[in-house]
Motif scaffolding. Structure first.
Motif, PDB file in Angstrom:
ATOM      1  N   LEU A 128       1.103  -1.212  -0.055  1.00 47.34           N
ATOM      2  CA  LEU A 128       0.251  -0.002   0.008  1.00 47.34           C
ATOM      3  C   LEU A 128       0.716   0.988  -0.041  1.00 47.34           C
ATOM      4  N   TYR A 129       2.169   1.440   0.717  1.00 49.57           N
ATOM      5  CA  TYR A 129       2.716   2.787   0.628  1.00 49.57           C
ATOM      6  C   TYR A 129       3.308   2.582  -0.622  1.00 49.57           C
ATOM      7  N   ALA A 130       4.229   1.166  -1.506  1.00 52.02           N
ATOM      8  CA  ALA A 130       5.044   1.224  -2.289  1.00 52.02           C
ATOM      9  C   ALA A 130       3.237   2.084  -3.694  1.00 52.02           C
ATOM     10  N   LEU A 131       1.628   1.737  -3.622  1.00 53.36           N
ATOM     11  CA  LEU A 131       0.796   2.604  -3.807  1.00 53.36           C
ATOM     12  C   LEU A 131       0.881   3.903  -3.867  1.00 53.36           C
ATOM     13  N   GLY A 132       0.864   4.160  -2.562  1.00 58.61           N
ATOM     14  CA  GLY A 132       1.087   6.224  -2.385  1.00 58.61           C
ATOM     15  C   GLY A 132       1.683   6.692  -2.565  1.00 58.61           C
ATOM     16  N   LEU A 133       3.443   5.985  -2.392  1.00 57.03           N
ATOM     17  CA  LEU A 133       4.047   6.876  -3.087  1.00 57.03           C
ATOM     18  C   LEU A 133       4.608   7.963  -3.947  1.00 57.03           C
ATOM     19  N   MET A 134       3.730   8.018  -5.106  1.00 60.34           N
ATOM     20  CA  MET A 134       3.660   8.091  -6.061  1.00 60.34           C
ATOM     21  C   MET A 134       2.749   9.604  -5.993  1.00 60.34           C
ATOM     22  N   THR A 135       1.898   9.467  -5.335  1.00 57.36           N
ATOM     23  CA  THR A 135       0.208   9.970  -5.282  1.00 57.36           C
ATOM     24  C   THR A 135       0.868  11.756  -5.491  1.00 57.36           C
ATOM     25  N   ASP A 136       1.609  12.131  -4.222  1.00 58.18           N
ATOM     26  CA  ASP A 136       1.311  13.517  -3.676  1.00 58.18           C
ATOM     27  C   ASP A 136       2.696  14.543  -5.296  1.00 58.18           C
ATOM     28  N   LEU A 137       3.159  13.487  -5.907  1.00 57.48           N
ATOM     29  CA  LEU A 137       3.977  14.116  -6.680  1.00 57.48           C
ATOM     30  C   LEU A 137       3.551  13.766  -7.935  1.00 57.48           C
ATOM     31  N   TYR A 138       2.692  13.350  -8.200  1.00 55.75           N
ATOM     32  CA  TYR A 138       1.639  12.813  -9.430  1.00 55.75           C
ATOM     33  C   TYR A 138       1.227  14.442  -9.521  1.00 55.75           C
ATOM     34  N   ASP A 139       0.116  14.838  -8.328  1.00 56.84           N
ATOM     35  CA  ASP A 139      -1.063  15.294  -8.011  1.00 56.84           C
ATOM     36  C   ASP A 139       0.020  17.050  -8.319  1.00 56.84           C
ATOM     37  N   ALA A 140       1.254  17.226  -8.137  1.00 53.03           N
ATOM     38  CA  ALA A 140       1.443  18.637  -7.395  1.00 53.03           C
ATOM     39  C   ALA A 140       2.636  18.324  -9.193  1.00 53.03           C
ATOM     40  N   LEU A 141       3.136  17.673  -9.617  1.00 52.42           N
ATOM     41  CA  LEU A 141       4.585  17.985 -10.819  1.00 52.42           C
ATOM     42  C   LEU A 141       3.825  17.442 -11.846  1.00 52.42           C
ATOM     43  N   TYR A 142       3.046  16.503 -12.113  1.00 53.32           N
ATOM     44  CA  TYR A 142       2.568  16.127 -13.296  1.00 53.32           C
ATOM     45  C   TYR A 142       2.356  17.325 -14.344  1.00 53.32           C
ATOM     46  N   SER A 143       1.042  17.734 -13.722  1.00 51.88           N
ATOM     47  CA  SER A 143       0.367  18.950 -15.000  1.00 51.88           C
ATOM     48  C   SER A 143       1.728  19.923 -14.669  1.00 51.88           C
ATOM     49  N   THR A 144       3.138  19.560 -14.344  1.00 50.02           N
ATOM     50  CA  THR A 144       3.993  20.851 -14.723  1.00 50.02           C
ATOM     51  C   THR A 144       4.831  20.859 -16.003  1.00 50.02           C
ATOM     52  N   MET A 145       5.009  19.452 -16.544  1.00 46.65           N
ATOM     53  CA  MET A 145       5.348  18.994 -17.543  1.00 46.65           C
ATOM     54  C   MET A 145       4.424  19.234 -18.996  1.00 46.65           C
ATOM     55  N   ARG A 146       4.905  19.761 -19.911  1.00 50.49           N
ATOM     56  CA  ARG A 146       4.309  20.696 -20.715  1.00 50.49           C
ATOM     57  C   ARG A 146       4.316  19.231 -22.137  1.00 50.49           C
ATOM     58  N   ASN A 147       5.215  18.495 -22.111  1.00 46.09           N
ATOM     59  CA  ASN A 147       5.406  18.134 -22.786  1.00 46.09           C
ATOM     60  C   ASN A 147       6.142  16.342 -23.048  1.00 46.09           C
ATOM     61  N   PRO A 148       5.366  15.608 -22.218  1.00 50.71           N
ATOM     62  CA  PRO A 148       5.816  14.421 -21.978  1.00 50.71           C
ATOM     63  C   PRO A 148       7.082  13.568 -22.734  1.00 50.71           C
ATOM     64  N   TYR A 149       6.968  14.081 -23.520  1.00 51.34           N
ATOM     65  CA  TYR A 149       7.723  13.733 -25.500  1.00 51.34           C
ATOM     66  C   TYR A 149       9.423  14.205 -25.200  1.00 51.34           C
ATOM     67  N   ASP A 150       9.341  15.787 -23.832  1.00 49.81           N
ATOM     68  CA  ASP A 150      10.017  16.389 -23.941  1.00 49.81           C
ATOM     69  C   ASP A 150      10.330  16.836 -22.657  1.00 49.81           C
ATOM     70  N   LEU A 151      11.103  15.969 -21.808  1.00 49.57           N
ATOM     71  CA  LEU A 151      11.109  16.422 -20.217  1.00 49.57           C
ATOM     72  C   LEU A 151      11.498  17.943 -20.474  1.00 49.57           C
ATOM     73  N   THR A 152      12.654  18.402 -20.584  1.00 50.20           N
ATOM     74  CA  THR A 152      13.307  19.413 -20.890  1.00 50.20           C
ATOM     75  C   THR A 152      11.831  20.383 -20.775  1.00 50.20           C
ATOM     76  N   GLU A 153      10.603  21.239 -21.439  1.00 50.08           N
ATOM     77  CA  GLU A 153      10.135  21.469 -21.573  1.00 50.08           C
ATOM     78  C   GLU A 153       8.641  21.263 -19.818  1.00 50.08           C
ATOM     79  N   THR A 154       9.113  22.626 -19.447  1.00 49.96           N
ATOM     80  CA  THR A 154       8.489  22.148 -18.120  1.00 49.96           C
ATOM     81  C   THR A 154       7.927  24.129 -17.314  1.00 49.96           C
ATOM     82  N   ASP A 155       7.265  23.808 -16.850  1.00 52.58           N
ATOM     83  CA  ASP A 155       7.082  24.640 -16.157  1.00 52.58           C
ATOM     84  C   ASP A 155       7.796  25.281 -14.525  1.00 52.58           C
TER      85      ASP A 155
END
Length: 197
Positions: A25-52
């Motif tokens: 359950l810990y392994a399932l939850g580990l990325m939860t906050d990171l997903y909520d906070a960081l995923y949307s900052t990436m403008r282009n998932p194919y070019d990870l240098t494009e980020t806010d």
């Protein structure tokens, strides 16, 4: 004395499965906050240098580790089930399978805990040092997304893996207790045979 020991070993086998489930359950939850906070900052998932937000690539960097963490926690659950398959939870006498199951579980939980701790501490340090939290707050305010600067999910591993290790130590102590009882019983049987002869 055997009844107490058998009750104890049954309880420990159940707790072993529960502690592995907690690790899963810990392994399932580990990325939860990171997903909520960081995923949307990436403008282009194919070019990870494009980020806010600089440093948000950490979310992607942790993906392979998180997948491995999940797979290994499932493997731990299966090893805990092996304790039941070998009837370690009810055996009055231990046989080779019981020693093997206890040994495999113990080695695996220690190795898993050390491996996971090493990586999680590294990712926590990267999170604190590489993420531009000011830019993350601006992004969160602008796009109404989560702002996370807490290291809760990184820190929670101390409790999760402490539980795993405590259960492992208790299983090993139970094994020593079982060996002593088996030796004492053997001595009593031999003494009884000598008295009859």
């Amino acid at each position: 004395m055997y009844k107490k020991q058998i009750k104890c070993q049954k309880l420990l086998c159940i707790v072993a499965i529960i502690s592995c489930a907690i690790a899963f359950l810990y392994a399932l939850g580990l990325m939860t906050d990171l997903y909520d906070a960081l995923y949307s900052t990436m403008r282009n998932p194919y070019d990870l240098t494009e980020t806010d937000v600089s440093g948000s690539i950490l979310y992607y960097m942790m993906q392979d580790f998180n997948k491995a963490l999940l797979r290994y926690s499932i493997a731990l659950i299966l090893l805990a089930c092996l304790l039941f398959l070998t009837q370690t939870h009810v055996r009055r006498k231990y046989y080779i399978g019981n020693y093997v199951a206890t040994g495999l579980y113990s080695v695996a939980t220690v190795a898993y805990s050390v491996w996971a701790h090493t990586y999680i501490e590294g990712y926590k340090a990267a999170f604190l040092s590489q993420i531009d939290f000011e830019a993350l707050r601006k992004h969160a305010d602008m796009w109404k997304t989560a702002y996370v600067d807490s290291t809760f999910w990184f820190d929670a591993h101390y409790a999760v893996y402490a539980i795993l290790l405590v259960v492992t130590v208790l299983l090993l102590l139970n094994l020593v207790w079982k060996i002593r009882l088996m030796k004492a019983e053997k001595r009593l049987i031999e003494a009884g045979k000598e008295a009859v002869a």
